[in-house]
Design an enzyme around this catalytic site. Structure first.
Site, PDB file in Angstrom:
ATOM      1  N   GLY A  59       1.724   5.386   5.152  1.00 38.35           N
ATOM      2  CA  GLY A  59       2.451   6.657   5.088  1.00 38.35           C
ATOM      3  C   GLY A  59       2.406   7.358   3.744  1.00 38.35           C
ATOM      4  O   GLY A  59       2.257   8.575   3.668  1.00 38.35           O
ATOM      5  N   HIS A  60       2.525   6.586   2.664  1.00 38.39           N
ATOM      6  CA  HIS A  60       2.696   7.236   1.354  1.00 38.39           C
ATOM      7  C   HIS A  60       1.419   7.876   0.822  1.00 38.39           C
ATOM      8  O   HIS A  60       1.436   8.496  -0.241  1.00 38.39           O
ATOM      9  CB  HIS A  60       3.297   6.264   0.334  1.00 38.39           C
TER      10      HIS A  60
ATOM     11  N   ASN B 227     -11.284   4.074  -1.278  1.00 41.72           N
ATOM     12  CA  ASN B 227     -10.145   4.522  -2.080  1.00 41.72           C
ATOM     13  C   ASN B 227     -10.509   4.903  -3.509  1.00 41.72           C
ATOM     14  O   ASN B 227      -9.847   5.725  -4.119  1.00 41.72           O
ATOM     15  CB  ASN B 227      -9.058   3.446  -2.105  1.00 41.72           C
TER      16      ASN B 227
ATOM     17  N   CYS C 167      -9.445  -3.515 -17.734  1.00 44.79           N
ATOM     18  CA  CYS C 167      -8.095  -3.501 -18.288  1.00 44.79           C
ATOM     19  C   CYS C 167      -7.093  -2.869 -17.340  1.00 44.79           C
ATOM     20  O   CYS C 167      -5.929  -3.208 -17.344  1.00 44.79           O
ATOM     21  CB  CYS C 167      -8.078  -2.764 -19.611  1.00 44.79           C
TER      22      CYS C 167
ATOM     23  N   THR D  61      13.761  -5.507  11.802  1.00 49.32           N
ATOM     24  CA  THR D  61      14.328  -4.214  12.180  1.00 49.32           C
ATOM     25  C   THR D  61      13.467  -3.089  11.624  1.00 49.32           C
ATOM     26  O   THR D  61      13.082  -3.112  10.461  1.00 49.32           O
ATOM     27  CB  THR D  61      15.771  -4.093  11.643  1.00 49.32           C
TER      28      THR D  61
ATOM     29  N   SER E   9      -1.574  -2.453   3.866  1.00 48.45           N
ATOM     30  CA  SER E   9      -1.987  -3.841   3.629  1.00 48.45           C
ATOM     31  C   SER E   9      -1.586  -4.739   4.789  1.00 48.45           C
ATOM     32  O   SER E   9      -2.379  -5.558   5.253  1.00 48.45           O
ATOM     33  CB  SER E   9      -1.386  -4.370   2.325  1.00 48.45           C
TER      34      SER E   9
ATOM     35  N   GLN F  35      -7.185   5.960   3.334  1.00 49.09           N
ATOM     36  CA  GLN F  35      -7.528   7.135   2.521  1.00 49.09           C
ATOM     37  C   GLN F  35      -7.927   8.339   3.371  1.00 49.09           C
ATOM     38  O   GLN F  35      -8.120   9.426   2.833  1.00 49.09           O
ATOM     39  CB  GLN F  35      -8.663   6.795   1.553  1.00 49.09           C
TER      40      GLN F  35
END
Lengths: 395, 148
Positions: free
Chosen positions: A200-201, A151, A324, A237, A71, A179
């Site tokens: 990264g995740h 995504n 929802c 940092t 993001s 993605q």
């Protein structure tokens, strides 16, 4: 059986990534900006990670900027191109209707500042057309930003073609590759990509770390002001351990891409084949242009959140584009962008699988999804009306 | 923390009175498929005006199913007048709460009960105050909620 089938949401940290990062959380905890040798060792880890990541996408190390994730990278890329364009009187940006909100909301902000935004149609197959991009380009176009792979539905966009077109027209081209990175080959030079975002995740690194690739010569505008880190373009940092883990994870993913893909595709295809047997179901997005692991389908007459809760009870982690689950009143903007009616979009299911999944797990999904769909349809007044012919089937 | 209370999950997993009543005395349907939730409520009413049975069909999220289920439990055995007093708040409390963005499900459950009673009144030719049976237009609500 527990089946994690939401790899497009996040992935587990790989053993390789974890082992790479651990020393930087313990003995090598120095601040890379510190002068002494102890700090400089952390700096070396950081710079090695930069080189490794650059190599994975055929970029130069100095074109890699570390961020807090996809993001932030999207925000910074778009804001930078907008500021650059504005200085030359260019205030038009081209994107697509089904980008991630990190892109769409940044564009919305720029729109309020006087930028004109063209969101291209992604057609029923979820693929943007090169000729649409070409037609949308104007004298005052400051940026083209098109995601590498979507995504939610997993469709891959004609990035190489768009890149070539933008280079020819001298328009900066950004792609949100969150993605795709680690799952599909990326070559920023061959694809003429000027800016690219990664997280990264999504490829077995920890959460909270990402990359903005920015081609040399394109000036970046800071989103986070601070110290001289990242050549003064991103204060704060550095998350050294996370960055080192990300480099290890990306390297591992790229080295094993072919074998991972060869393992994932038969699992994905089995899901498509078996779940398509459910009557009045629909596969979302072109299968011809598709990331390996994402399966997105709609089942008429049911609602996605109850589907997810029931799957959760049966050990399956998945996601949906229903209103929802999106936390808003409308279903997913991606499913609406490919032309699905609201009623159908509410009944969507996304399963995203990775190389850690097994065929036994896929068989479990194939066993439980039809049961749950049946159960919910049996409860649904909408399905009742569809069955009686009081309401027309839409899929 | 889980999204829903244990009570909500219990009513979602084991919905009470789910199904149809073929010879219902009143059937009410509220909601809109476009908005992602529809509730249909069936009631049986005896000569004394007591609701002897109630069943539901729901298309919707977990809380839509749970609020439907809870509403049927709250009105079975109650005289019509009392069932009409069922408030969405009572449904929420009986379920040990709902997340804020799910409160509209409890409003739908309250309205589904009233819609079934209205249908019963219509069928029996019983006079009522139409003011008492105004329902939320969900689609209307959508168009008013513009995103910032």
């Amino acid at each position: 059986m527990f089946v994690y089938a939401d790899n497009a949401a996040t992935t587990s940290v790989s053993k390789t990534a974890l082992e790479a990062m651990l020393p930087y959380l313990t003995e090598e905890f120095g601040n890379p900006s510190s002068l002494y040798a102890f700090g400089q060792r952390a700096k070396e880890g950081l710079e090695q990670a930069r080189e490794d990541i650059a190599r994975c996408i055929n970029a130069d190390a100095r074109e890699i900027y570390f961020t807090s994730g996809g993001s932030e990278a999207d925000n910074q890329a778009i804001i930078s191109a907008a500021r650059l364009g504005a200085r030359k009187g260019k205030k038009h940006i081209i994107s697509t209707a089904f980008e991630h909100h990190a892109v769409l909301h940044t564009l919305k902000k720029l729109e309020k500042e006087g930028f004109e935004i063209t969101l291209l149609d992604v057609h029923a197959d979820g693929v943007v057309r090169l000729e649409d991009v070409e037609k949308a380009i104007r004298e005052d176009t400051a940026l083209v930003t098109v995601m590498f792979a979507n995504n939610e539905i997993g469709t891959v966009q004609p990035i190489t073609e768009i890149g070539a077109l933008c280079r020819e027209k001298k328009i900066p081209f950004h792609t949100d590759a969150v993605q795709a990175a680690g799952h599909m080959p990326i070559d920023v030079k061959a694809m003429n990509i000027d800016m690219l975002s990664m997280s990264g995740h999504k490829f077995h690194a920890p959460k909270g770390v990402g990359v903005l690739y920015c081609r040399r010569g394109i000036p970046l505008t800071n989103v986070i002001e601070g110290g001289a880190q990242e050549r003064g373009r991103r204060g704060g940092t550095e998350n050294v351990a996370g960055i080192v883990a990300m480099a290890a994870a990306l390297k591992e993913s790229c080295e094993h891409m072919e074998e991972n893909t060869a393992k994932i595709i038969p699992m994905r295809d089995k899901l498509f084949a078996e779940l398509s047997k459910i009557p009045h179901s629909k596969i979302n997005g072109s299968l011809e242009h598709h990331v390996p692991g994402t399966v997105n389908m709609c089942f008429e007459g049911i609602e996605g959140e109850s589907l997810l809760l029931m799957l959760d009870d049966r050990g399956v982690c998945a996601s949906s584009g229903s209103a929802c689950t999106s936390g808003s009143l409308d279903p997913s903007h991606v499913l609406l962008a490919i032309g699905l009616p609201h009623e159908v979009a509410h009944g969507s299911l996304r399963l995203s699988i990775g190389e850690y999944n097994t065929m036994e797990q896929i068989d479990h999904i194939i066993e439980v999804v039809p049961q749950v769909v049946d159960y919910l349809r049996n409860m649904s007044p909408v399905w009742d009306e569809l069955q009686k012919g009081e309401r027309p089937h839409l899929i | 923390m889980a999204l829903y209370s244990e009570k909500v999950m219990d009513h979602f997993r084991n919905p009470r009175n789910m199904g149809k009543i073929d010879d219902a005395d009143g059937i009410g349907e509220v909601g809109n498929a476009k908005c992602g939730d529809i509730m249909r409520m069936y009631i049986k009413v005896d000569d004394e005006g007591v609701i002897t049975d109630c069943k539901f069909n729901t298309f919707g999220c977990g809380s839509a199913i749970a609020t439907s289920s809870m509403a049927t439990e709250l009105i079975i055995g109650k005289p019509i007048d009392e069932a009409l007093k069922l408030s969405n708040q009572a449904v929420v409390e009986a379920l040990d709460g709902l997340p804020v963005h799910k409160i509209h499900c409890s409003v739908l459950a309250e309205e589904a009960v009233r819609a079934a009673v209205k249908d019963y009144y219509d069928r029996r030719g019983i006079a009522y105050d139409p003011e008492q049976f105004q329902f939320t237009d969900e689609e209307e609500e959508h168009t008013h909620q513009t995103e910032d």
